[in-house]
Design a protein around this motif. Structure first.
Motif, PDB file in Angstrom:
ATOM      1  N   LEU A 111       0.766  -1.084  -0.105  1.00  0.00           N
ATOM      2  CA  LEU A 111       0.133  -0.079   0.033  1.00  0.00           C
ATOM      3  C   LEU A 111       0.825   1.393   0.095  1.00  0.00           C
ATOM      4  N   THR A 112       1.882   1.255   0.870  1.00  0.00           N
ATOM      5  CA  THR A 112       2.824   2.196   0.772  1.00  0.00           C
ATOM      6  C   THR A 112       3.416   2.783  -0.705  1.00  0.00           C
ATOM      7  N   ALA A 154       0.649   4.128  -2.898  1.00  0.00           N
ATOM      8  CA  ALA A 154       0.440   5.475  -2.344  1.00  0.00           C
ATOM      9  C   ALA A 154       1.388   6.498  -2.636  1.00  0.00           C
ATOM     10  N   LEU A 198       0.925   7.176  -6.296  1.00  0.00           N
ATOM     11  CA  LEU A 198      -0.061   7.991  -6.307  1.00  0.00           C
ATOM     12  C   LEU A 198       0.339   9.495  -6.136  1.00  0.00           C
ATOM     13  N   ILE A 253      -6.181  12.011  -4.626  1.00  0.00           N
ATOM     14  CA  ILE A 253      -5.595  11.395  -3.266  1.00  0.00           C
ATOM     15  C   ILE A 253      -6.825  11.104  -2.236  1.00  0.00           C
ATOM     16  N   SER A 259      -8.683   8.126  -3.370  1.00  0.00           N
ATOM     17  CA  SER A 259      -7.862   6.638  -2.928  1.00  0.00           C
ATOM     18  C   SER A 259      -7.734   6.923  -1.631  1.00  0.00           C
ATOM     19  N   LEU A 318      -6.615   3.743   0.591  1.00  0.00           N
ATOM     20  CA  LEU A 318      -5.261   3.117   0.167  1.00  0.00           C
ATOM     21  C   LEU A 318      -4.242   4.017   1.049  1.00  0.00           C
ATOM     22  N   PHE A 319      -4.389   5.125   1.224  1.00  0.00           N
ATOM     23  CA  PHE A 319      -3.559   6.136   2.046  1.00  0.00           C
ATOM     24  C   PHE A 319      -3.633   5.716   3.451  1.00  0.00           C
ATOM     25  N   ALA A 322       3.030   7.019   3.976  1.00  0.00           N
ATOM     26  CA  ALA A 322       2.843   7.737   2.497  1.00  0.00           C
ATOM     27  C   ALA A 322       1.927   8.895   3.022  1.00  0.00           C
ATOM     28  N   GLN A 323       1.168   8.803   4.152  1.00  0.00           N
ATOM     29  CA  GLN A 323       0.315   9.910   4.619  1.00  0.00           C
ATOM     30  C   GLN A 323       1.058  10.861   5.102  1.00  0.00           C
TER      31      GLN A 323
END
Lengths: 550, 643
Positions: free
Chosen positions: B214-215, B218, B221, B265, B268, B271-272, B278-279
């Motif tokens: 996921l990271t 993200a 993205l 963002i 998604s 996902l974040f 990633a956040q």
């Protein structure tokens, strides 16, 4: 068993024989393609014997074309009658198989022969000698090259119209070859089609010494190969006590327990099977031109009259691969694990050798000869797939390849200079500027040889490689692709030579052919493009025909 | 009703096709046709909006699959649309503000040689952006994403006869490609992870997926969002994009392009949320960019570039909000909408000023224009008050909430982010007041003839004629008035009864954070820094006379004038580094690859020559070869049995 008893039993067998031999039951209708071609050949002999000289050529051509077309119609009728599928069975006391692969390959051979007959009949390419049109064949083959007799024959305007019956006899042998269902029929068919070919190779009108040398070499090596094949047949008989394919297969599979007392010493001896099988294989590999039994191809292809080369290169391959398939898939599937690795090796060596040696060729006919060696290797990859797809893909490849070959050699007959056909590659430089159409047609054939998409060569290569990969022969496919890449080099090089090089001073000119050769080339182009653009129908056809009868 | 969604995209797309292929016959009616179709698209949007409002809050998602685009084995890509509250918000913003900009362009581009083409591109821009926000899967979103990139390229470089415009278009396109690459790789990863492109299964499956994957997705993205939304480090194209006609700037900055990243963002979000690292990257990018843009905005004398810096900064706020998760999404989108109103108004105002000033963009050559352009002055002024967050106007409600949410993030992080956001608000007040004062107040500096030794950027200034400032025609001022009304009212309307929060909540989710500072304290602090910023600007540019020639300024000013060295950085690291890299690759290609190829050819040829000699022409040698072959064949067969 004591030796006296053996003698007694042999004696008794011989004594009872006259009573026990049944009248052979022959299905004439199902053998009609072969019979029609043989009949046409005999008729051709009569034509040569009784018709006045000037009528012979058109009459022979007509007999050949009608005979071949009728035979093809008979094949189609048989296939439509279900003999390719449900009614497939061994005919003529089990000597000849009438089944899908046999009919498909017979149809292919007949079409190839039909197109080849057009090129045989061409009489407009060579300048007329003493006011009479001449073809590619010697005026008087028995005359010493360059001698007085030859000059007289040329002056008299003689031509060797016997080429048509010779070709028809060869075709008859080629029809039986892939359908042969026992080893003796196989051998007879081999000889029936080989002997006329040896003679045909010797009949070139120009460069007769080269032509005769080629014929003698072909004959010597062919006889050698036949001898090995026959020896192999004898060993297999010793092993199985029979020469029928199904009988041998039964012994291989161990389903036969009754041992012929005469052969008690040898039956079931695996050494005989392996050695005999390998020798029969070798005889067939010689005909398909696989390395190391390919040595005859370049010399013979170069020396033979070009129409004969085209016919031989296309039709012999179809017949020989048909026989090879039947042998491996019907007789020897039980010993697959013995012959598969060996055939792998042969296929790899054949592909690489053909492609690599072709790179340095300087004569277009020799180039095509080595190309045919490489293609034999590609087809072998489909053969070793040992799956139904292997059979159908090989049959498709053969159909596609034979028309490309015929067309390519037909184009070769067009490019001429003072000494006849200009087969030196260097003379082909700049052909595309002088005769764009002929060069473009040849380029189409070369691209098909190279296996470029949208040509039949691609569809065929894709089919055999796919079958081989599915059969677990991925390394073989990789070698095949590498060889294709090497082969593409010399095919494309010829295209570059034709289109991007300046024409030589005093280079060859392109003769304007009659309708005959134009038709042959046209058919070649159409088949090449149609099989390349829409191969599926024909792949399906080959797929439906892809089951051997036992 | 579902079928209307496809029509929403189709109408402007059709407009683009007709206008671009229609030929000269359409030259006269082209602008009106383009505007009409944009308006039609807006009407469809309103109808859909009414339809959504008629449903219960949990049932406001329309889905429709128009056809299967690419069905190959397990791979399925559909042309399918999804309209929920989030998409609807964007649709209304894009078509509404977009239509107003179309209308304005009729006046602004009246004297241009190729208005038909211009409106065709504008329609294409709308169509691509609508496709982006209504797609129900990432692949179709990507198609819209690339369409936006294409349309922006065409529009920024619309005056391609100017080398600077052509270069700017190329720059925007190239920088965007970096982001696009991130998106395409992210989509591939999404497919390998979830086996589908559709939003619904992907987002639903996010919490069952490993954090590492996921990271990665993200972050990619985020890279994509940075490209389209001009966030650090892919921000450099935005300033140069001002080379396009001013309506294009308005369209890019307010309604379309730069909002795409925020949409991505927010869309998604799950996902974040599954990838805290990633956040953190998202909020860092947002905070850095909001300060970066604000500082750059302070130093620019070109009115459009100052506004461009401001856009970068405001989008930074939105990205920051989106990175905060459910406590921020709603406010990020709310700020996006209010920003759409006031930034579009500001750009159109700037365009109106330029229109009356012979296309002069240097604010040091403006001054005292309020008397000559009253409508522009009032609408621009309202936009100004909205953006600095004057109490009661749009920006106040949305920005204030973002600052609150940043503090509510909690911990040291919350303090840093909140501090940055607060500092940004102060700088915003400063640079916007500066723009306002330089343009509409003070001495009428445009009356001074340009002195010969003074380097002037714009060729328009060299005509020698003094400009005659005048108000723009109605077709331009009406959109400005409408946008000004939106700037004033939107924030308030959204905040009545938390209407906007409740509207968007079913899609994005919403949670109140636990702010260490009370809401009242944050509001107080925001107002305090607002006053501080305005006062500082007044002291510098209101009270003191403004020199026409910019003073040398401090190091920071000079650095900010050079966009904080963004281009120098890109040049040194990317251009020179990339050049080295390609030269190295060329070297490898020449030495290694070509060497291999030639070597292979030579060795094949050599081998061929050797093997050729085997073919010596003697039948006896051939027979020996066959005999040997047969022997090998037999031996090999026997060997196989033995093995």
């Amino acid at each position: 068993m004591s030796s006296a008893a053996t003698v007694h039993s042999l004696w008794m067998t011989a004594a009872d024989a006259p009573k026990r031999i049944p009248a052979p039951h022959i299905e004439y209708g199902q053998l009609s393609p072969v019979l029609i071609v043989l009949g046409a050949a005999v008729l051709g002999i009569l034509v040569d014997a009784f018709l006045p000289r000037r009528l012979r050529h058109p009459a022979q051509l007509m007999v050949a074309l009608v005979g071949l077309a009728a035979a093809f119609a008979a094949v189609v009728a048989l296939a439509a009658g279900g003999y390719a599928t449900d009614k497939a069975h061994p005919a003529a006391m089990g000597a000849v198989a009438v089944d899908g692969p046999a009919l498909f390959l017979q149809g292919t051979v007949l079409l190839v022969a039909l197109v080849a007959a057009f090129t045989f009949g061409e009489r407009r390419l060579d300048p007329a000698a003493h006011g009479r049109p001449v073809d590619s064949f010697a005026a008087q083959p028995a005359a010493v090259p360059g001698g007085e007799a030859e000059r007289a024959a040329v002056k008299a305007g003689w031509t060797t119209t016997e080429v048509f019956p010779l070709m028809l006899f060869a075709v008859a042998g080629m029809l039986v070859f892939p359908a042969a269902n026992d080893l003796l029929t196989l051998f007879v068919a081999l000889e029936v089609f080989s002997l006329p070919l040896y003679v045909l190779c010797a009949l070139a009108r120009r460069q007769r010494l080269l032509s005769q040398e080629a014929a003698v070499k072909y004959f010597l090596l062919g006889a050698f190969a036949s001898a090995i094949l026959l020896f192999g047949i004898a060993l297999l008989y010793g092993y199985a006590g029979t020469v029928t394919y199904s009988g041998i297969a039964d012994v291989v599979n161990g389903t036969v327990r009754t041992v012929d007392p005469v052969l008690a010493q040898t039956m079931g001896n695996d050494a005989l099977l392996l050695i005999g099988g390998a020798m029969v294989l070798m005889g067939l590999l010689f005909k398909v031109g696989a390395v190391p039994f390919h040595m005859w191809t370049p010399d013979v292809y170069q020396g033979a009259p070009t129409p004969v080369t085209g016919f031989m290169a296309a039709a012999t391959k179809v017949a020989a691969f048909g026989a090879l398939l039947r042998l491996l898939y019907v007789v020897l599937p039980g010993m697959r694990w013995d012959w598969r690795p060996v055939m792998w090796g042969v296929a790899i060596v054949t592909m690489l050798f053909g492609a690599v040696v072709a790179v340095t060729q300087t004569d277009v006919k020799r180039l095509l000869a080595y190309s045919s060696v490489a293609h034999a290797g590609f087809i072998l990859t489909g053969v070793v797939a040992t799956r139904p797809e292997g059979i159908s893909s090989v049959m498709f490849y053969l159909a596609a390849y034979s028309f490309v070959t015929l067309g390519a050699f037909a184009v070769v007959t067009l490019v001429r200079d003072a000494g006849g056909e200009a087969t030196q590659l260097s003379k082909w430089a700049g052909l595309g500027r002088r005769s764009p159409l002929v060069a473009a047609v040849f380029a189409v054939f070369l691209l098909a040889f190279a296996g470029i998409p949208l040509t039949s060569g691609f569809a065929g290569k894709f089919a055999v490689f796919k079958a081989a990969a599915q059969g677990g022969a991925v390394p073989l496919v990789i070698v095949g692709v590498v060889s294709s890449a090497i082969a593409a080099f010399f095919y494309i090089r010829v295209i570059v030579l034709m289109f991007f090089n300046a024409p030589e001073e005093g280079g060859p000119s392109v003769a304007v052919p009659s309708l005959l050769t134009s038709t042959a080339i046209g058919v070649g182009v159409v088949v090449t493009v149609v099989l390349g653009v829409a191969p599926q129908y024909f792949l399906n056809l080959a797929g439906q025909a892809g089951v051997f009868v036992r | 009703m579902e079928n209307l969604i496809g029509l929403l995209v189709l109408v402007p797309l059709l407009g683009a096709a007709v206008l671009l292929c229609g030929g000269r016959r359409l030259d006269r009616i082209g602008p009106w046709l383009g505007t009409l179709l944009a308006a039609a698209s807006f009407v469809i949007g309103v109808v859909l909006f009414a339809g959504l409002l008629g449903r219960s809050a949990d049932d406001r998602t329309l889905r429709v699959t128009v056809f299967q685009w690419v069905p190959v084995g397990g791979f399925r890509a559909d042309i399918g649309f999804q309209l929920d509250q989030l998409s609807m918000t964007f649709v209304l913003l894009i078509t509404g503000v977009g239509s107003l900009i179309h209308l304005y362009s009729i006046g602004y581009m009246a004297h241009d040689a190729r208005p038909r083409r211009f409106f065709g591109y504008l329609n294409l821009f709308l169509a691509a952006m609508l496709l982006l926000v209504t797609a129900n899967n990432y692949l179709l979103l990507y198609a819209g994403w690339e369409g936006v990139g294409l349309a922006s390229y065409l529009l920024i470089g619309f005056w391609q006869h100017k080398p600077s415009a052509a270069t700017a278009a190329k720059k925007a396109f190239l920088v965007n490609r970096v982001g696009d690459m991130g998106l395409s790789i992210a989509i591939m990863l999404l497919f390998t992870t979830f086996g589908t492109f559709a939003f619904q299964p992907v987002l639903a499956g996010a919490d069952r997926t490993g954090e590492g994957r996921l990271t990665a997705i993200a972050l990619l993205l985020l890279l994509a969002a940075c490209g389209k939304s001009a966030q650090v480090p892919l921000q450099s194209w935005l300033g140069d994009a001002m080379e396009g006609p001013t309506p294009v700037s308005a369209l890019i900055h307010a309604a379309t392009m730069v909002t795409a990243g925020v949409y991505l963002i927010t869309r998604s979000g799950p996902l974040f949320e599954g990838a805290p690292d990633a956040q953190l990257a998202v909020v860092t990018v947002g905070a850095v960019t909001l300060l970066f843009g604000a500082i750059v905005g302070c130093a620019k004398d070109d009115i459009k570039k100052a506004l461009a810096g401001s856009t970068m900064s405001q989008i930074g706020y939105m990205v920051l909000a989106a990175g905060l998760g459910p406590i921020g999404y709603v406010f990020g989108i709310m700020h996006l909408v209010t920003h759409g109103f006031f930034k579009a108004g500001l750009f159109l105002g700037a365009g109106s000023v330029m229109h009356g000033m012979n296309d002069e963009v240097d604010m040091r050559r403006y001054g005292g224009l309020r008397k000559y352009m009253p409508v522009t002055f009032i609408t621009f002024g309202l936009g100004y008050l909205a953006i600095i967050g004057f109490p009661g106007l749009s920006g106040f409600f949305s920005k204030d909430k973002i600052i609150e949410a940043a503090f509510a993030k909690g911990g040291t992080e919350g303090w840093i982010l909140g501090g940055a956001a607060l500092l940004g608000a102060a700088i915003t007040a400063y640079y916007m007041t500066r723009v306002m004062l330089l343009t509409f107040f003070g001495e009428e500096r445009w009356r001074k003839p340009p002195s010969p030794q003074e380097p002037s950027a714009e060729p328009a200034a060299h005509t020698g004629e003094l400009p005659h400032p005048h108000e723009s025609p109605k077709v331009m001022t009406i959109p400005m008035v409408v946008l000004a009304l939106g700037s004033v009212l939107a924030g308030g309307l959204f905040s009545v009864n938390d209407a906007f929060v409740k509207w968007l909540e079913p899609v994005t989710g919403h949670s109140e954070g636990h702010s260490p500072v009370s809401a009242a304290a944050v509001t107080g602090a925001t107002l305090a820094v607002l006053v501080l910023g305005v006062a500082l600007a007044w002291a510098q540019y209101g009270r003191a006379p403004v020199p026409v020639v910019p003073p040398r300024g401090s190091v920071l000013t000079r650095l900010a004038r050079r966009d904080l060295g963004q281009d120098d950085f890109n040049h040194v690291v990317l251009v020179r580094g990339g050049g080295q890299l390609t030269r190295g690759l060329v070297e490898i290609d020449h030495k290694l690859v070509d060497g291999l190829v030639h070597g292979t050819a030579v060795s094949v040829g050599g081998l061929s020559g050797l093997l050729r000699r085997l073919q010596n022409g003697y039948a006896r040698s051939y027979a020996v070869s066959m005999f040997g072959g047969a022997a090998v064949l037999i031996a090999a067969t026997l060997l196989m049995r033995a093995v």
